[in-house]
Design an enzyme around this catalytic site. Structure first.
Site, mmCIF file in Angstrom:
data_model
loop_
_atom_site.group_PDB
_atom_site.id
_atom_site.type_symbol
_atom_site.label_atom_id
_atom_site.label_comp_id
_atom_site.label_asym_id
_atom_site.label_seq_id
_atom_site.Cartn_x
_atom_site.Cartn_y
_atom_site.Cartn_z
ATOM 1 C CB CYS A 53 -4.677 10.164 -5.547
ATOM 2 S SG CYS A 53 -4.590 11.607 -4.459
ATOM 3 C CD GLU A 111 -7.788 -2.258 5.225
ATOM 4 O OE1 GLU A 111 -7.992 -3.463 5.037
ATOM 5 O OE2 GLU A 111 -7.135 -1.555 4.443
ATOM 6 C CB CYS A 145 -4.671 6.228 -4.005
ATOM 7 S SG CYS A 145 -5.339 5.936 -2.367
ATOM 8 C CB CYS A 149 1.512 4.936 0.959
ATOM 9 S SG CYS A 149 0.705 6.462 0.554
ATOM 10 C CB CYS A 175 -0.080 3.336 9.522
ATOM 11 S SG CYS A 175 -0.795 4.072 8.050
ATOM 12 C CB CYS A 221 -9.685 9.222 0.658
ATOM 13 S SG CYS A 221 -8.752 10.761 0.450
#
Ligand code: SF4
Length: 383
Positions: free
Chosen positions: A144, A120, A147, A375, A133, A140
Site C-alpha cells: 500500500c 514492532e 504505508c 496504523c 497491537c 508486509c
C-alpha cells in the site's frame, strides 16, 4: 442483528494460493510451547527425553504466571530446569527499544527476532481496557503506497509463538505494574501492526487459539476482544468466517471505488471492492459480529463528499441490519507529502454524510501518533 439471506463464496475463491510460502531451507524460528497445543507440548518434551507431564507446569509459568525467569520456576526439578526451559520456552525475541507516549500509557517496542528481522508491537492502556497491537509478519507484501511498512516489502511470516510472545510481553508489563495505572491485564488484541494477518493465516489462527484457550493452556482471553484486520484477502475472509471463533474483522477499505482502491490497496486489482465488501458482509452474517470498515482519511485523495456518499451506498446495499460500522483513521499530518491528513472540516463532512446514510461512524483515536505507532507507521528500523 437480524437475519439476512445466505451468501456463498465466489466459486473457486478458496483455492487461490494466498498464503506466503517460506523459501525452502530457510531457518525457522525456535519451536516454543505457544506454537503447540497441550498434546504437542507434551510430545515435544518426550522427543527431548524429558517428562511430558512437565509441559503443564511450563504452560502455567508462561501463560498464567507470566514468569520469564527460569530461577522462579521452583516447582521444576533444578537438575532438569534448564533442559525443560530450552525445550519449550526458548528465547524468541529481544526488545531493542521501547518508546513511550501518553504519559507512559502507550508503549511501542521494537523487537529483534532470532534471525535479525525487526518487528514492532504497541501497548495502549485506557481507563477501561488495555490493547496490544501486534505484528504478524516481518514487513508486509501488500505494498500500500501510503504505508511505511509496505515500502520495505515482506521479509517473512512470523511464527505463532512470535506473535503470542508480543501479547505475553505486554501482559507481563501490565501485571508487574510497569504501565501507569496499577497492575492490569491485556483485554484486547488487534492484529494491526506490521503485516497482513490473513497472508499468514495458519500462524494467526494458532495465535487466536492460544490467546483464547483457557488458562493455563492459553491466555484465556475472550475472542470478542480480538480484532483481525485485513486489506481484503477474500478467500481467507470466507475461511475465517467458518472457523467458529467470533473475532472482530476489520476491513481496511480506504476507498469505495475500484479505480482509487486499485491505487491505494493494490490487492484490489485481484479482488474488487464489491467482492471484498461481500466477503465482509458474509463474515458479519456468519459470525454475528459487526464488521469494522477502516478508512484512512487522506487529504484530497479519498476524503471527498462524493466518496462518503458512495461508501454509504456500497455498505447500505447489503442492508441496514447493523452489520457494519466505519472507523475513520486520521492519517498523520505530513506537510508536503502526497499522503497527508484530511482537513478537519472535510473529516466532519465525511462523517455527516455517512451518518446520513445510516452508517454508524467513528473517528479513531490517534494514540501513539507521537511515537509512530498508529496504523501504517510501523516501519521497524533500528535508527
Ligand atoms: S497498510 Fe497494512 S496491508 Fe498495506 S502495506 Fe501497510 S501493513 Fe501491509
Amino acid at each position: 442483528m437480524s437475519e439476512t439471506p445466505p451468501a456463498t463464496a465466489p466459486s473457486g475463491a478458496t483455492t487461490l494460493p494466498l498464503v506466503f510460502e517460506e523459501p525452502r531451507g530457510r531457518k525457522k524460528p525456535p519451536r516454543h510451547l505457544a506454537d503447540l497445543d497441550p498434546a504437542g507440548r507434551k510430545a515435544l518434551l518426550e522427543e527431548h527425553g524429558l517428562p511430558g507431564f512437565r509441559a503443564k507446569q511450563l504452560s502455567t509459568h508462561y501463560f498464567a504466571r507470566l514468569v520469564d525467569d527460569p530461577e522462579q520456576m521452583t516447582d521444576l526439578p533444578a537438575a532438569q530446569r534448564a533442559d525443560l526451559v530450552q525445550a519449550l520456552l526458548p528465547e524468541l525475541m529481544t526488545p531493542l527499544r521501547t518508546l513511550e507516549a501518553d504519559k507512559g500509557t502507550t508503549r511501542k517496542t521494537l523487537w529483534k527476532l532470532f534471525d535479525g528481522a525487526l518487528v514492532e508491537s504497541v501497548l495502549m492502556r485506557y481507563p477501561d481496557r488495555a490493547t496490544m497491537c501486534v505484528s504478524s509478519q516481518a514487513g508486509c507484501g501488500m505494498a500500500c503506497p501510503f504505508c511505511a511498512t509496505g515500502q520495505g516489502g515482506l521479509q517473512r511470516n512470523m511464527s505463532t509463538a512470535e506473535i503470542v510472545e508480543q501479547v505475553v510481553a505486554g501482559a507481563r508489563a501490565l501485571a508487574r505494574g510497569e504501565v501507569p495505572g496499577g497492575p492490569g491485564r491485556v483485554s484486547n488484541v488487534v492484529f494491526m501492526g506490521m503485516g497482513e494477518p490473513l497472508a499468514n493465516y495458519k500462524a494467526v489462527i494458532g495465535t487466536i487459539r492460544r490467546l483464547t484457550d483457557p488458562s493455563p493452556d492459553g491466555l484465556g482471553m475472550s475472542a470478542r476482544g480480538i480484532t483481525v484486520s485485513t486489506v481484503g484477502l477474500v478467500p481467507r475472509i470466507y475461511q475465517l468466517a467458518d472457523e467458529g471463533i467470533p473475532v472482530t474483522l476489520a476491513l481496511s477499505l480506504h476507498a469505495p471505488d475500484d479505480e482509487l482502491r486499485n491505487e491505494l490497496v493494490p490487492i484490489n486489482t485481484r479482488f474488487s471492492v464489491a467482492e471484498t465488501v461481500e466477503a465482509a458482509w458474509n463474515y458479519a452474517r456468519t459470525t454475528k459480529r459487526r464488521v469494522s470498515i477502516e478508512y484512512a482519511m487522506m487529504r484530497g485523495i479519498n476524503d471527498q463528499g462524493h466518496r462518503a456518499d458512495l461508501l454509504g451506498d456500497v455498505l447500505r446495499s447489503y442492508g441496514d441490519w447493523g452489520w457494519v460500522h466505519v472507523n475513520l483513521i486520521p492519517l498523520n499530518p505530513t506537510p508536503g507529502s502526497k499522503w497527508t491528513a484530511s482537513d478537519p472540516a472535510d473529516e466532519r463532512e465525511f462523517v455527516r454524510r455517512l451518518e446520513a446514510k445510516g452508517i454508524p461512524t467513528t473517528v479513531r483515536d490517534t494514540r501513539g501518533r507521537e511515537i509512530d505507532g498508529a496504523c501504517g507507521q510501523l516501519a521497524a528500523t533500528e535508527d
